[in-house]
Design a protein around this motif. Structure first.
Motif, PDB file in Angstrom:
ATOM      1  N   ALA A  20       5.842  -3.617   3.036  1.00  0.00           N
ATOM      2  CA  ALA A  20       5.939  -4.424   3.440  1.00  0.00           C
ATOM      3  C   ALA A  20       6.024  -3.989   5.347  1.00  0.00           C
ATOM      4  N   ASP A  21       5.552  -5.016   6.311  1.00  0.00           N
ATOM      5  CA  ASP A  21       6.345  -4.077   7.700  1.00  0.00           C
ATOM      6  C   ASP A  21       6.734  -5.133   8.701  1.00  0.00           C
ATOM      7  N   SER A  22       6.512  -5.390   9.984  1.00  0.00           N
ATOM      8  CA  SER A  22       7.132  -6.533  10.571  1.00  0.00           C
ATOM      9  C   SER A  22       6.380  -7.574  10.755  1.00  0.00           C
ATOM     10  N   ALA A  81       4.301  -9.341   2.494  1.00  0.00           N
ATOM     11  CA  ALA A  81       4.866  -8.237   1.492  1.00  0.00           C
ATOM     12  C   ALA A  81       6.621  -8.591   2.346  1.00  0.00           C
ATOM     13  N   ARG A  82       6.379  -8.811   3.145  1.00  0.00           N
ATOM     14  CA  ARG A  82       7.811  -8.935   3.860  1.00  0.00           C
ATOM     15  C   ARG A  82       8.632 -10.273   3.433  1.00  0.00           C
ATOM     16  N   THR A  83       7.801 -10.682   3.099  1.00  0.00           N
ATOM     17  CA  THR A  83       8.358 -13.131   3.095  1.00  0.00           C
ATOM     18  C   THR A  83       8.279 -12.914   1.488  1.00  0.00           C
ATOM     19  N   ALA A  84       7.481 -12.015   0.805  1.00  0.00           N
ATOM     20  CA  ALA A  84       7.947 -11.951  -0.900  1.00  0.00           C
ATOM     21  C   ALA A  84       9.093 -11.673  -0.812  1.00  0.00           C
ATOM     22  N   LEU A  85       9.049 -10.362  -0.174  1.00  0.00           N
ATOM     23  CA  LEU A  85       9.404  -9.500  -0.836  1.00  0.00           C
ATOM     24  C   LEU A  85      11.230 -10.444  -0.591  1.00  0.00           C
ATOM     25  N   GLY A  86      11.379 -11.190   0.293  1.00  0.00           N
ATOM     26  CA  GLY A  86      12.624 -11.974   0.731  1.00  0.00           C
ATOM     27  C   GLY A  86      13.030 -13.074   0.159  1.00  0.00           C
ATOM     28  N   PHE A  87      12.004 -13.147  -0.189  1.00  0.00           N
ATOM     29  CA  PHE A  87      12.069 -14.612  -1.751  1.00  0.00           C
ATOM     30  C   PHE A  87      12.613 -14.786  -3.295  1.00  0.00           C
ATOM     31  N   ALA A  88      11.887 -13.429  -3.052  1.00  0.00           N
ATOM     32  CA  ALA A  88      12.826 -12.651  -4.404  1.00  0.00           C
ATOM     33  C   ALA A  88      14.242 -12.578  -4.664  1.00  0.00           C
ATOM     34  N   ARG A  89      14.888 -11.911  -3.141  1.00  0.00           N
ATOM     35  CA  ARG A  89      15.572 -11.896  -3.161  1.00  0.00           C
ATOM     36  C   ARG A  89      16.602 -12.364  -2.511  1.00  0.00           C
ATOM     37  N   GLU A  90      16.023 -13.311  -2.106  1.00  0.00           N
ATOM     38  CA  GLU A  90      16.762 -14.855  -2.478  1.00  0.00           C
ATOM     39  C   GLU A  90      17.169 -15.975  -3.351  1.00  0.00           C
ATOM     40  N   ARG A 136       8.692   8.592   6.584  1.00  0.00           N
ATOM     41  CA  ARG A 136       8.801   7.425   7.298  1.00  0.00           C
ATOM     42  C   ARG A 136       8.840   6.646   6.114  1.00  0.00           C
ATOM     43  N   ASP A 137       8.057   6.922   4.731  1.00  0.00           N
ATOM     44  CA  ASP A 137       7.950   5.892   4.051  1.00  0.00           C
ATOM     45  C   ASP A 137       8.816   5.461   3.275  1.00  0.00           C
ATOM     46  N   TRP A 138       9.674   6.412   3.062  1.00  0.00           N
ATOM     47  CA  TRP A 138      11.100   6.600   1.951  1.00  0.00           C
ATOM     48  C   TRP A 138      12.259   5.670   2.821  1.00  0.00           C
ATOM     49  N   LEU A 139      12.403   5.545   4.155  1.00  0.00           N
ATOM     50  CA  LEU A 139      12.992   4.773   5.607  1.00  0.00           C
ATOM     51  C   LEU A 139      12.016   3.480   5.115  1.00  0.00           C
ATOM     52  N   LEU A 140      10.936   3.494   5.022  1.00  0.00           N
ATOM     53  CA  LEU A 140      10.582   1.569   4.605  1.00  0.00           C
ATOM     54  C   LEU A 140      10.751   1.062   3.745  1.00  0.00           C
ATOM     55  N   SER A 141      10.685   1.900   2.930  1.00  0.00           N
ATOM     56  CA  SER A 141      10.846   1.597   1.048  1.00  0.00           C
ATOM     57  C   SER A 141      12.440   0.363   1.540  1.00  0.00           C
ATOM     58  N   ASP A 195       7.080   4.523  16.886  1.00  0.00           N
ATOM     59  CA  ASP A 195       7.719   5.906  17.720  1.00  0.00           C
ATOM     60  C   ASP A 195       6.800   5.187  18.630  1.00  0.00           C
ATOM     61  N   THR A 196       8.061   5.307  19.999  1.00  0.00           N
ATOM     62  CA  THR A 196       7.787   5.100  21.746  1.00  0.00           C
ATOM     63  C   THR A 196       7.522   6.158  22.070  1.00  0.00           C
ATOM     64  N   ARG A 197       7.728   6.076  23.848  1.00  0.00           N
ATOM     65  CA  ARG A 197       7.158   7.153  24.457  1.00  0.00           C
ATOM     66  C   ARG A 197       8.903   7.216  24.732  1.00  0.00           C
ATOM     67  N   GLU A 198      10.070   6.880  24.659  1.00  0.00           N
ATOM     68  CA  GLU A 198      10.742   6.925  24.858  1.00  0.00           C
ATOM     69  C   GLU A 198      12.081   7.344  23.584  1.00  0.00           C
ATOM     70  N   GLY A 199      10.604   7.094  22.376  1.00  0.00           N
ATOM     71  CA  GLY A 199      11.380   7.954  21.327  1.00  0.00           C
ATOM     72  C   GLY A 199      11.595   7.109  20.261  1.00  0.00           C
ATOM     73  N   THR A 200      11.929   7.470  19.414  1.00  0.00           N
ATOM     74  CA  THR A 200      11.773   6.664  18.417  1.00  0.00           C
ATOM     75  C   THR A 200      12.331   5.815  17.687  1.00  0.00           C
ATOM     76  N   ARG A 201      11.907   4.524  17.409  1.00  0.00           N
ATOM     77  CA  ARG A 201      12.860   3.709  17.261  1.00  0.00           C
ATOM     78  C   ARG A 201      12.605   2.598  15.972  1.00  0.00           C
ATOM     79  N   TRP A 202      14.066   2.270  15.502  1.00  0.00           N
ATOM     80  CA  TRP A 202      13.615   1.778  13.968  1.00  0.00           C
ATOM     81  C   TRP A 202      14.863   0.344  14.311  1.00  0.00           C
ATOM     82  N   LYS A 203      14.488  -0.594  13.349  1.00  0.00           N
ATOM     83  CA  LYS A 203      14.610  -2.071  12.602  1.00  0.00           C
ATOM     84  C   LYS A 203      15.084  -2.049  11.149  1.00  0.00           C
ATOM     85  N   ARG A 204      16.096  -2.985  11.037  1.00  0.00           N
ATOM     86  CA  ARG A 204      15.812  -3.377   9.784  1.00  0.00           C
ATOM     87  C   ARG A 204      14.764  -4.457   9.130  1.00  0.00           C
TER      88      ARG A 204
END
Ligand code: AMP
Ligand code: ZN
Length: 441
Positions: A309-311, A367-376, A418-423, A430-439
């Motif tokens: 999954a990615d965004s 993949a993200r959408t597929a997982l979303g449906f299974a979770r739904e 990084r991969d573990w967090l994604l899982s 990673d941006t110039r200002e540092g690492t950003r994250w989102k759910r």
């Protein structure tokens, strides 16, 4: 619109709650004289599914489930052990709640104990008495009951509302005289107290249709002159080698028996939900085995989709595929809660999505959408692994660890983090200002 088979009319009917989107639901709870067996849990898991699906469809549900904490077996067993009734029933009520939690059965909104509602039952019996529907035998008990009770009755179809106190047994001192309630009056008194004199749905296993539910209707409607319940929903038996699983036949397993044999509660839940509730469910080792495989497949799906999954946005064609799967899922469930068909839709979706992944044609957004449906779908079935929700502080700590790994040029470790967090559904950027994250979900 959800259609349910109503035992009262022997037909499938569209559910239309009396009040907008609020469903008033009463389910007959356990008699806490022993551990519940897996047959009982078929009924309880089904009732949980009904609640969840109603909520999934946007209804608000007020669910009341009683605990029958006084009856002949409870009195006999607690006496045999020489412990007070309350201590005995508390033990088995707690065991029931613990087993229910393991099977992911959501707690009802209100869980009244019969012994806390003696005044309400007495009041209901008094109403019936005033209207001339009852009679007294041996001085104090009005009405008489069909089955093996040793009370005299005028007619076989009569049933006991109130049982006179017997030597050495627990009793309540009331205006009807000393005694204890019959089983049927409990459910009428408690359901009407919390849901009103007419409510939407009443559930229980098919063995409760007669005499329990017929007697509930008789006494409630005689007292109120109103229809008692609008939809009656009765799940069929879980059977073993052609016979109903029951304590008296000795052909039963408790949840604890099965967990001791390393069976997973989610697999048992899956098995209990895999057959349409109006069909008998034949409980076999093979069935349990298949449920484990199904569960593994879902877990594997969840894992591989979170890895992928990615965004990004899903491809329009895949998005359409998900939309169709959702539509079919709802169609199956709206059709009198056809769980086997709904699970069929889910597993077919899982297969096609896996195939796309293997062929390299599934994008991160897909993949993200597929997982979303299974979770739904899993909001209703609730058999998938618990979704770990990391706290913000835990995420920040992982990001720090990754940064430290990078500083010491351990890029493999940094990628692993990084991969573990994604899982876990957390995407880093990673941006110039540092690492950003989102759910992600
Ligand atoms: P009890 O604790 O005996 O009052 O039963 C609790 C619930 O389990 C009731 O709704 C019963 O109808 C239901 N039940 C009992 N035996 C079975 C069975 N073999 N399969 C499915 N439900 C059952
Ligand atoms: Zn009941």
């Amino acid at each position: 619109m959800l259609r349910l088979h109503n035992t009262l009319t022997r037909a499938e009917e569209q559910l239309q709650p009396a009040e907008d989107m609020l469903v008033r639901l009463y389910t007959c709870g356990p008699t806490v004289y022993d551990y519940a067996h897996i047959g009982n849990f078929r009924t309880f898991v089904f009732q949980d599914l009904l609640c969840r699906y109603l909520r999934y469809r946007g209804y608000q549900v007020r669910h009341v489930m009683n605990i029958t904490d006084v009856d002949d077996r409870i009195i006999q067993n607690s006496k045999a052990l020489g412990i007070p009734l309350k201590e005995y029933t508390t033990r088995y009520t707690e065991a029931f709640l613990e087993d229910s939690r393991k099977l992911r059965i959501l707690p009802p909104d209100i869980m009244p104990l019969a012994t806390d509602h003696i005044p309400e039952m007495v009041q209901l019996i008094r109403r019936l008495e005033e209207k001339g529907y009852t009679y007294r035998r041996s001085g104090i008990q009005p009405g008489a009951r069909v089955d093996a009770d040793r009370y005299e009755k005028d007619e076989a179809r009569d049933f006991v509302l109130w049982k006179a106190a017997k030597e050495g047994e627990d009793f309540w001192e009331t205006e009807l005289g000393p005694g204890r309630p019959g089983w049927h009056i409990e459910c009428s008194a408690m359901s009407m107290k919390y849901l009103g004199e007419t409510f939407d749905i009443h559930c229980g296993g098919v063995d409760l249709i007669f005499p329990h539910h017929e007697n509930e209707i008789a006494q409630s409607e005689c007292a109120t002159d109103k229809p008692f319940v609008r939809y009656w929903v009765h799940p069929e038996f879980l059977i073993v080698e052609g016979e109903k699983m029951s304590k008296s036949l000795g052909n039963f397993f408790t949840l604890r028996d099965l967990l001791a044999k390393e069976h997973r509660p989610e697999a048992i839940r899956h098995l209990l939900l895999s057959v349409h509730y109006r069909k008998q469910l034949n409980f076999t080792a093979d069935g349990l085995h298949q449920a484990h495989s199904a569960l593994n497949r879902l877990e594997n799906f969840s894992l591989r989709m979170s890895e992928k999954a990615d965004s990004s946005d899903p491809c329009p064609s895949f998005f359409e595929q998900v939309r169709l799967a959702r539509e079919k899922f709802i169609e199956a469930m709206d059709d009198d809660l056809n769980t086997s068909a709904a699970l069929g839709v889910l597993f077919e979706f899982v297969s096609t999505t896996f195939k796309m992944l293997d062929q390299g044609s599934l994008s991160g957004g897909d993949a993200r959408t597929a997982l979303g449906f299974a979770r739904e779908a899993d909001q209703v079935f609730d058999v998938m692994p618990e979704q770990q929700t990391l706290l913000d502080s835990q995420i920040h700590q992982k990001i720090e660890e990754r940064l430290a790994a990078r500083r010491r040029r351990d890029f493999a470790e940094a990628d692993r983090i990084r991969d573990w967090l994604l899982s876990q559904g957390i995407q880093l950027e990673d941006t110039r200002e540092g690492t950003r994250w989102k759910r992600l979900h």
